[in-house]
Structure formats: C-alpha cells, structure tokens
Design an enzyme around this catalytic site. Sequence first.
Site, PDB file in Angstrom:
ATOM      1  N   CYS A  57       9.385 -67.881  90.108  1.00  0.00           N
ATOM      2  CA  CYS A  57       9.989 -66.823  89.294  1.00  0.00           C
ATOM      3  C   CYS A  57      11.443 -66.604  89.710  1.00  0.00           C
ATOM      4  O   CYS A  57      11.733 -66.280  90.871  1.00  0.00           O
ATOM      5  CB  CYS A  57       9.151 -65.547  89.456  1.00  0.00           C
ATOM      6  SG  CYS A  57      10.015 -64.033  89.077  1.00  0.00           S
TER       7      CYS A  57
ATOM      8  N   CYS B 141      12.332 -63.471  91.463  1.00  0.00           N
ATOM      9  CA  CYS B 141      11.823 -63.410  92.849  1.00  0.00           C
ATOM     10  C   CYS B 141      12.776 -64.177  93.762  1.00  0.00           C
ATOM     11  O   CYS B 141      13.056 -63.736  94.884  1.00  0.00           O
ATOM     12  CB  CYS B 141      10.426 -64.009  92.933  1.00  0.00           C
ATOM     13  SG  CYS B 141       9.239 -63.202  91.859  1.00  0.00           S
TER      14      CYS B 141
END
Length: 783
Positions: free
Chosen positions: A40, A43
Amino acid sequence: QPGGLYSPGDALVLLQVDTLERRVLNSSSAWLVEFYASWCGHCVHFAPTWRALAADIQEWSPAVNLGVVNCADIANQKACKKFGITGFPTLKFFKAFSKSPEDGTKIFHPGDSIQNLRQSIITNLEMHKETWPPACPPLEPASVEEIRGFFQTNNVMYLALIFEANDSFVGREVTLDMLQYENVAVRRVLSSEEELVKKYGVTAFPSGFLLINNGTFSRIPVKMEARSFYTYFLRRLPGVTRGPYAPTSAPDTPIKSTLTPRRPADRSKVYMADLESALHYALRVEVARFSVLTGERVRALKDFVTVLAKYFPGRPFVQNFLRSVDRWLRNMRESRIPYSALERVLTNRKEGQAPEVLSNNMTWVGCQGSKPHFRGYPCSLWTLFHLLTVQATRYRRLGTGPLEVLGAMRGYVWSFFGCRECAQHFEGMAAESMDKVRSVDKAVLWLWSRHNRVNARLAGTETEDPEFPKLQWPPPDLCPLCHGVVNRRHVWDEAAVLRFLKAHFSPANIILDYTEPEMVLVVRHSREAKEGAGERAMGEGEERGEAEEEERGEAEEEERGEAEEEERGEAEEEERGEAEEEERGEAEEEERGDNGRGEEDEGEERRPGEPEAAGVGMEVGGSERRGSSGPRKPSIVRMNPKTQELEEDIVDLDNFSELHYKSKALKAAAVAANKQWRLSKRDTIPLLLADDSHQDFDYAAAWERLRRRGRGSKQLIGALEENEGDALRRNHWFRMLGVGFSRLDLSLCIVLYFLSSMCLLGMYTFFRMRTRLRKGRPGFPTA
Ligand SMILES: Cc1cc2nc3c(=O)[nH]c(=O)nc-3n(C[C@H](O)[C@H](O)[C@H](O)COP(=O)(O)OP(=O)(O)OC[C@H]3O[C@@H](n4cnc5c(N)ncnc54)[C@H](O)[C@@H]3O)c2cc1C
C-alpha cells in the site's frame, strides 16, 4: 516480517500472527499497533513517520508499546481480520489489560505528524480509568497538596515541576520520557494553579523548576523551554540512573525471511501470473476482510465478478471458476452475504470434466518489484482493469454500456481496495469525469489517462521503485507512434495510444510463464479444501465472536450453495453458457465485420482466453499462436522466448501435467457419463480430441522424469499418487469385477436378465396351456 516495511532494527515490535494477541492483549502496558499492507503506497509513505515516532517514544515502552503487523503477509491475514482491519494503514490503540481484539480503538492520524501522534497516545493513555498501566506515571496535573507532601510519600531525590497551559503536552511528554529513570519524578502544574505559580515565582509557560528533597528549588536552566531540553537536563542530574526496564525492540520469534528470486520479465508483455495473483488477492484477501458484506459492497462485488466472468481472458479452469462465483452471487438475493458463505464458493473444490480453479499463489512477474514492498498487488490491479476495459471493446454485445468495467472498478476500489487513501484519490478522479465517458474505447483511454495522472503524482516519492520509475506510459520505446510534438510541446496521439493499449492488453500479449499448471493446482487445492474444511470445523469451536456468522454462513451455504450448485447450477450453466456463447459469437462476427471495414486494426477477434494475432506497433505473442486455428499441439505454457532456455524444466513439467490431467479428465467424463450426469456434446468432443492428440505421449517416461527430479517434485508426485490412490480406493469394487463395469452396466444386466426370465416363463406358460387344450379336445363331441 518477511517483505514488510519494518525491520528488527526499528524501535518497534514486529508482530505476527503468533505474537499479536499474546503480546497485545492482557498486557500490563498499552499498545499502539499499525496494521499495514506492504504494497500500500500510503503505508510506504507513512512508514518513516511511524519509525521515527517509535524511536522518539522508545523510552515510554513500559507504559506504551508501538507495534506493526503486515496484513499483506498471508500468514497474518486471519489475525488482521480478527482485529477488524479493513483498510491500511490502520492504527489501533489498546489500553493496558485489553481483553479482546475489539477493545482496540482507531486512532486517526491527521497530517501524519509525529507530534500529533505522540499527543494522541497521551490522550489515549489518559483514558485508562480503573486499570492504569502500572509502569505509567500519573499524567494528571499536580495539586498544591500533592506537591506539599511529595518527598514524604515518594522516595526520590528530585521532583521536576513543568508549569504549563492546560493544552500543552510538554509536561506529560517529559514525564513519560523520564519514566525509566530512578531518583527523579516529573509533574505538570497548570498555569491556573495560582498558589504554586506564586510560590515559585513562575512568569512564563512552559517553564521548569527542580525541587530537591533537601527543601531547595531552582529554575531548570535550559536554552529553550522545550521537551528535549528538559529531558536532557534531568537525565544528567547526579544520582539519576536508568532503571531496570529494557526497551522492547526485539521480536519474540525469529524473523523468517525468504528471498524471492528475481524473475526475468519483459516489460512489453502482460503476465498471467500477475493477473491470477490479482484475482486471488482481490477476491480472497481484500474481500475477506469483511465478515459480512452488505449493501454497496454486495453490489460492488457482484459487478466486479460479473465483468471478470464476462471479460477475463483466463485459462479455461479460471474462467469456469469466475463463472461459477458469478452464478452463485447472482443467485444470492439477500442484501447481506456472510463471507464464510462466499469463502466456500471461492475455495476450489470442483474437479472432473470442468475444473474450476484459481491459484492461491501470489507470484509477481511483470509486477515484481526490486524489493518485496514495491509494486505487486496494486500494479496487478491496474493491469487487470486495463485488460478488462480493452476486452470490453472486443465484446461490445456482452456489455451493458461504456461504464460497465470502469463502474465495476470504481465500486471495487471504493469498497475493498485496502489502501484507503488510494481509494479516495481514485474516487475523486472518478467523480470528476467518469460519467462523461461515452464509449468503450473512451473507457480504455479514460483509465489510461487517469493512471498516468497517478503516475505523475507519485513519481519521485518513496513509493516509487527505483528500478521501475513512474513514467508517463507507454514510453516511446514501447510505442513510438503514441508520442508527438506540437509547438515544441509533447502531445499524445490518442488514436495510436488506443491501438497500442488494445494490442498490449490483449490475450495474445499475455505470457503464461510462472503460472501453476492446471493439474498441480487441482490436486493442491482439493487437498487444501479438505484441510480447510477440517480447520474451519475446529476453528468454529474456538472463534466465538465469529461463531454466529459461521453458523449462519454454513446454514446458508448448505441451503443455498449446494442446492443451487446441484439443482440450478447445471441447468443455468448450460442456459447461460449457451446464451453467452451466442452473444459472443455474434459479437465476434460483428467485430470481424468491423475489422473487415478496417476501423480497428486488430486482426481476428476471438473469445476471451483464445489466442489472437499480433497487434500493431509492437511484437506480440509467440509464433506458435499466430493465426492458429483448430486443434493445436498441447502447450499450456507459452514461454517468453527470453526465458525459455532458463525454464526448460517448467515447460516439460507443465506439458506433462496438462496431458496427464486431460487424460484424467477424460476418465472422469466417462465416469460422469456412467453416473448419468449430463455431458453435452460440447463438453465431450474437446475432451476426446484432447485425448486423441495426446495418444503418443509417454506417461511412464514422464513419471520417471518427475521422479528423477528430486525433492521439488516429490511433493507433487506424492500429491498425484495420493489423488490417484483416492480414485482407486473409491473404484475398487468395480475394479474387482474387471475394467469397464459400472453401476449402470450392472443394472442393465439385471434388467435384461429379469426380462429374459419373464419371457421364458411366458413362453413356458403359453405352450403348457396349448398342450392342455389340445389334450382336452378329443373329449368334445365332434360334428
Ligand atoms: C486505483 C488505484 C489507485 C492508487 N492510488 C495510489 C495513491 O493515491 N497513492 C499511492 O502511493 N499509490 C497508489 N496506487 C498504487 C500505485 O498507483 C502503483 O500501483 C504502485 O505504486 C505500483 O507501481 P508500479 O511501478 O508497479 O506501476 P503501476 O502504476 O502500478 O502500473 C502497473 C503497470 O501498468 C502499466 N501502466 C503504467 N501506466 C499506465 C497507464 N497510464 N495506462 C496503462 N497502463 C499503464 C505498466 O506496465 C505498469 O508496469 C494506486 C493503485 C490503484 C490500483
């Protein structure tokens, strides 16, 4: 954490499935855990902040610990689900002595600033009411009485008072910074505490005063009235020493790390391994985060699976899988689907003449990054949707409008894509202009241009894989005709781009390297499905929270799933399959007509999954596929010529697997026919053809080759033999009677035997009666 964003050197606890609950629940300290997915982008973007925060508050660890869990690691998938994680990154605060995963409260991280996060931790620590973390010092403001009798009740040499405004966090931060140090205590005093302010002559807030147990006090001499200055001063006081606490940075279990070898990939190709991995991850990991799907999510899933079933040019057993999931979802009338019910459908169970299998391996090839956290799933998701938009242009008749694929993508991303900020960005773009798309060709271009916008936004950020820079795509070396210059400015030639996209994202440009062969998949998944069923049965007893869902799911699955599968399934499959076949046929004819008119330079149109001729402006496909028609030489693995040499073994194994499986499928078809299952002509002819064409294949030699291949093959051989063994065990009764006898044969024998006996009996009775009549005649008077 294998492939994770953090390493043991970071000042936080790397949690895994086996340590998450054990460390976080019933702990004497509070926990703040980041649940993330290594693929992600947000992230990745957030990781430096989280790492820095961990280092910044490392000394607070007896009171509060920072942890991370990589939910992209399949091993952690169930644990993340249990903790209610549906998007990434998610921060959850667990008070000391939390009892269950649901006790965690989400922490929002506006602006991702370390200071905000630190303050948020303090606010959450203060929420402890009855069960204060034993190692955490008091954080509430000190009163006159407490200060007056402080040295009588506390055995320390120093007391530091931080005078500050009510909304300041400095005092509490210094208190926590010093919690591991002995012989010193810190209290905050509010500027509203007039008596103390007057007593110490405080004129500025914040400001620090040091009280010593001999009754003296003085202003803390710092250059700046700030947390780090106070802390630095206090830690160097004579007699102040660090206590026995050790920072918890070492993980409980050793980190198992397996380096994935780099797979050579050709950037001008699309890899089926990426696409199948995307399907697996999207359906079995992303969707699985929701225990129950309701409302918008049900709609989004149905739309997504429908476009997959219609347009995904997969291997036949993957297409069967998608159609079966689609059929199941369409028959679901309820607006609420427990994932446990869906999970059964998503588990590969169906073998026999039409296997339905989707690998649960995640193998990135074209989407493999230089490090495990780069590329992977989001790359494959983009690729999948580009492919679907292109496929929709080939089968216009099957479609419901220009927005069909884009709408399904929008719904999927919004409802399920774990990178929540990515989903919000995409939704923003969709809301802005998606509804202006008027044709399926424009849909292809819309997605291309929006993807390029994302590429531009992310270029140069920490989410960019240095070996795969985010360029405006396609670059000139892939499509020279796509680029032009007008008034010394770069312009895209959209017609050329469209032609290029249609060729690049076409079935002919999909390479099967690194995909699992069909037979290996079928054997492995049927074994896993059996194991999974066992595990689920055991898990139901343990997971009380999910028990209700599970039960309902099972009941529904039993009522609906099986009944539908068996009763409606076959009939519908036939009906729908034939209808779609017809529609596809018509669409193809029409498209062929279009091509004949030369509107699209695309070559012959085919059904999804079938090979097609080379596209324009690029080298597409291997020569063995070009223009081929009719029965082909069996080769399910179409190797990229560049890797062919390297992967000679895989070709051999795959060919063998396919041939062996097809022969098994033929046997299964015969058994099915004997069981009076319906096998249409369409089903049996290809099987017979397939088997005929493989007559000269030497199975014994292939087995021998496999055996010789050592350890890697042993598992496969074991699985095959086990599977073969099962079949033998099931059929041993018939085998005792000799090859070729089935239940139907035996029943026919009995019926014939019965009929012939009846016939003989009838004849006997008839002749007996006649003889009697004849004997009686002389007694009658003659005329
Ligand atoms: C819907 C969505 C939204 C996202 N939003 C964000 C975000 O907001 N922030 C963030 O950090 N990450 C976001 N991501 C992830 C990010 O876009 C990349 O997917 C990820 O960083 C991996 O990049 P990559 O280098 O593998 O190439 P990707 O951008 O993933 O592209 C994959 C492949 O598609 C092809 N390709 C590239 N550009 C195009 C194009 N314009 N048209 C057609 N094909 C193309 C190339 O072959 C490329 O290798 C998002 C992903 C998706 C699916």
